[in-house]
Design a protein around this motif. Structure first.
Motif, short mmCIF file in Angstrom:
data_model
loop_
_atom_site.label_atom_id
_atom_site.label_comp_id
_atom_site.label_asym_id
_atom_site.label_seq_id
_atom_site.Cartn_x
_atom_site.Cartn_y
_atom_site.Cartn_z
N LYS A 2 0.85 -1.19 0.00
CA LYS A 2 0.00 0.00 0.00
C LYS A 2 0.88 1.24 0.00
CE LYS A 2 -3.23 -2.62 -0.17
NZ LYS A 2 -3.91 -3.33 0.89
N GLN A 51 -12.64 6.50 -1.81
CA GLN A 51 -13.06 5.10 -1.69
C GLN A 51 -13.44 4.89 -0.24
OE1 GLN A 51 -9.70 2.56 -1.78
NE2 GLN A 51 -10.88 0.66 -2.00
N GLN A 52 -14.63 4.47 0.00
CA GLN A 52 -15.05 4.38 1.39
C GLN A 52 -14.29 3.28 2.12
OE1 GLN A 52 -17.74 3.11 3.92
NE2 GLN A 52 -19.28 2.34 2.48
N LYS A 54 -14.29 0.47 4.39
CA LYS A 54 -15.28 -0.41 5.01
C LYS A 54 -14.91 -0.83 6.42
CE LYS A 54 -17.92 -2.26 1.26
NZ LYS A 54 -18.56 -3.45 0.68
N PHE A 55 -13.64 -0.87 6.73
CA PHE A 55 -13.28 -1.29 8.09
C PHE A 55 -13.80 -0.30 9.09
CE2 PHE A 55 -9.19 -2.27 5.82
CZ PHE A 55 -9.77 -3.35 5.22
N ASN A 96 -21.07 -9.84 0.10
CA ASN A 96 -19.95 -10.60 -0.43
C ASN A 96 -20.01 -12.02 0.07
OD1 ASN A 96 -18.46 -8.73 -1.94
ND2 ASN A 96 -17.64 -7.82 -0.07
N THR B 119 -13.92 -3.37 -0.93
CA THR B 119 -13.72 -4.31 0.17
C THR B 119 -12.24 -4.33 0.58
OG1 THR B 119 -15.46 -5.63 -0.88
CG2 THR B 119 -14.26 -6.66 0.89
N ARG B 120 -11.43 -3.68 -0.22
CA ARG B 120 -9.99 -3.59 0.05
C ARG B 120 -9.29 -4.93 0.08
NH1 ARG B 120 -8.76 2.15 2.39
NH2 ARG B 120 -10.60 3.04 1.46
N VAL B 121 -9.60 -5.73 -0.89
CA VAL B 121 -8.85 -6.98 -1.00
C VAL B 121 -7.38 -6.64 -1.18
CG1 VAL B 121 -10.77 -8.30 -1.93
CG2 VAL B 121 -9.29 -7.04 -3.48
N ASP B 122 -6.53 -7.51 -0.71
CA ASP B 122 -5.09 -7.27 -0.81
C ASP B 122 -4.57 -7.57 -2.20
OD1 ASP B 122 -5.11 -6.57 1.82
OD2 ASP B 122 -4.38 -8.50 2.55
#
Lengths: 344, 344
Positions: A2, A51-52, A54-55, A96, B119-122
């Motif tokens: 990241k 980008q929202q 989600k966590f 999901n 969903t922020r997949v890696d």
DNA sequence: GTGAAAGCGCTAACAT
DNA sequence: ATGTTAGCGCTTTCAC
């Protein structure tokens, strides 16, 4: 991995000279925010590549919009249609799907369940492994009141909805069909009796035999893992019996086809010498020769109904009294079990 | 649905009279925490029914231990073996799999990708839909440097690793095999040329024809959706051609089998009159009669390698120079294409 | 209608 | 080796 920092609602708020809470409200269409402002917010958000997160959202809201799925194996035709059905429904409802497989091991199943629990799925869709003996590994879900749905390979539980077909009846029908064709010495190839799907089919078979006063010897029931190889082995066992059984009812198509194929290699004619019925209506069964008589099994619908019921439960829209949903199956008669001239 | 409050590390800390950070460290085996204390912490955690909150953790750590998967369809044998392989690897490495299907629509694919991004997949594992024409919907991933792996149905991209087989060579081999058996008027049934898998197989076919100075007429290439029904339709088209082709090379087993079945209904003998080769080595192909010659395709391995490579990339353990991984395929010769006495 | 501010539960720098 | 503390980005009272 990241790198660049993410755009947050604070960044948008700053750029627009308003507060983060207004941005938050605007973004989710809260009625208190003026339409004018809402538009600006959306506009800016897009512009800045927002980008929202989600966590952060989940952390506050305590739900994840995620459904956990655990199945014995992913790589069967039946299971892939079930999951395809689930995915359709879940996706449309904004959920999901997190999927894991137990590979028929109770231990792997427990581990998977635990992970799904930690992932805080909002609900669980389960088809049990053949080795599972009790439901203790589901306790965290039950305690927390997270809905669990069993489909296909179920375990009766007061708090859970089950989605199944009537395997007993299907087994009865399959066997009765063979009997009606004049077969008498019918063997059943099934799976672990721990699982409802296999024990029900087996007892359906037995009942049909009994109702027709046909004997069920101790060699009449072979338990395998229901793989193709398992079917080949079962066939080898059967070929040593004398007299040879004159029909086989297998609890899935793979083993039915394995037996059919081995028997034919041994010079046995299907259906003249031995009749065969499978279970699942796998696409193979209609292209093989002779066509395999089998039980049609609504996989996709099972997945869809399981998922939509689960989502209703999560949203609290489901009546508590619901306990079991039984889908209809049907006997598909093809050539492998038809001695007479009648054909379908 | 959520009722009782969750146990947090603070609760454990309080109960033990220590600080939350020590609990946090203890729980993840940090070397600084005394073994003695660690044991107490674990003990207490279990006792109190502690469940780690992944959101909070993710919120801090910026990664999710989740891989996104998007595929055209879930309900094919090939895909289910691929996903099964992925699940094995992901699970062992502590990753979850979030799966969605595009149903061959570019639009649904884009929507799925977007959800997975949020969903922020890696990382992402992708097999493209037949309708996809460009990669713009992946831009958010590329911009953020989130690794994307394409498998099977790929799109060349400098930043992405692709995992494939050599479809060109496979197409060439399948066709050459038919030619070596004496077939000359060979038709190819394929899928959308937008997708590498189908265009490569097609060009492999053409090259083999050309290298053997065999003509490729304009009727020699039928494009379908490669479903069973599509195969039935293709067969109908072919049956109207005169002269009839003397061989068919299909880009998957479903359509190969559909053609085989239709041709036989029309009284055409396989392989004497018409030879047939499929693609995928679906289990059907070995139980059908005659056995279907086909290209074996390592689905499970493709899934495993894709997932493990992606995980390496996420962890930064992967060399940047890697671009394409080609797995080996093999031609499985069965009866459907063998005119001569030689048989395998 | 909009803003200020207090957490959600966890982690990691920093302090000890 | 353990404690303190400051956020991560969002939602949600509570003010105004």
């Amino acid at each position: 991995m990241k790198t660049e920092k993410d755009v947050t609602i604070y960044d948008i708020a700053n750029a627009l000279g308003i507060s983060a809470s207004t941005v938050s409200r605007g973004l989710k269409g809260h009625p208190y925010v003026k339409n004018e402002l809402k538009k600006q917010i959306f506009q800016k958000a897009r512009e800045m590549g927002y980008q929202q997160n989600k966590f952060a959202s989940n952390l506050r809201q305590k739900y994840t919009s995620t459904l956990g799925v655990i199945v014995p194996r992913l790589d069967s035709y039946f299971m892939s249609t079930v999951i395809s059905g689930m995915e359709n429904v879940a996706n449309q409802a904004g959920y999901n799907l997190i999927i894991s497989q137990s590979l028929e091991s109770a231990k792997k199943e427990a581990a998977g369940i635990f992970t799904l629990f930690n992932t805080r799925v909002d609900g669980l869709l389960v088809s049990l492994s053949s080795g599972t003996e009790d439901l203790t590994h589901f306790d965290p879900f039950f305690k927390k009141g997270i809905p669990v749905i069993f489909f296909d390979r179920i375990f009766e539980h007061s708090q859970c909805v089950s989605v199944i077909i009537n395997n007993y009846k299907a087994g009865y029908e399959a066997t009765s069909h063979l009997i009606s064709q004049g077969y008498k010495n019918i063997v059943h190839i099934g799976g672990s009796l721990l699982r409802n799907v296999y024990s029900d089919r087996y007892y359906g078979y037995r009942q049909a035999m009994e109702d027709n006063r046909l004997p069920v010897g101790e060699n009449s029931h072979i338990i395998t893992d229901l793989s193709f190889t398992g079917g080949v082995q079962a066939a080898a066992t059967l070929l040593q019996q004398s007299p040879l059984p004159d029909a086989v009812f297998a609890a899935n198509d793979s083993s039915a086809i394995a037996v059919m194929s081995e028997f034919r290699k041994a010079g046995i004619r299907i259906p003249q010498d031995v009749g065969i019925v499978g279970f699942n209506d796998d696409p193979v069964s209609r292209v093989i020769e002779p066509g395999l008589t089998t039980i049609h099994y609504p996989g996709k619908e099972m997945g869809e109904i399981s998922a939509s019921t689960l989502i209703k439960m999560i949203k609290g829209e489901q009546q508590d009294v619901l306990n079991t949903i039984v889908l209809s199956h049907s006997l598909i008669i093809r050539q492998s079990s038809v001695k007479t001239r009648s054909n379908i």
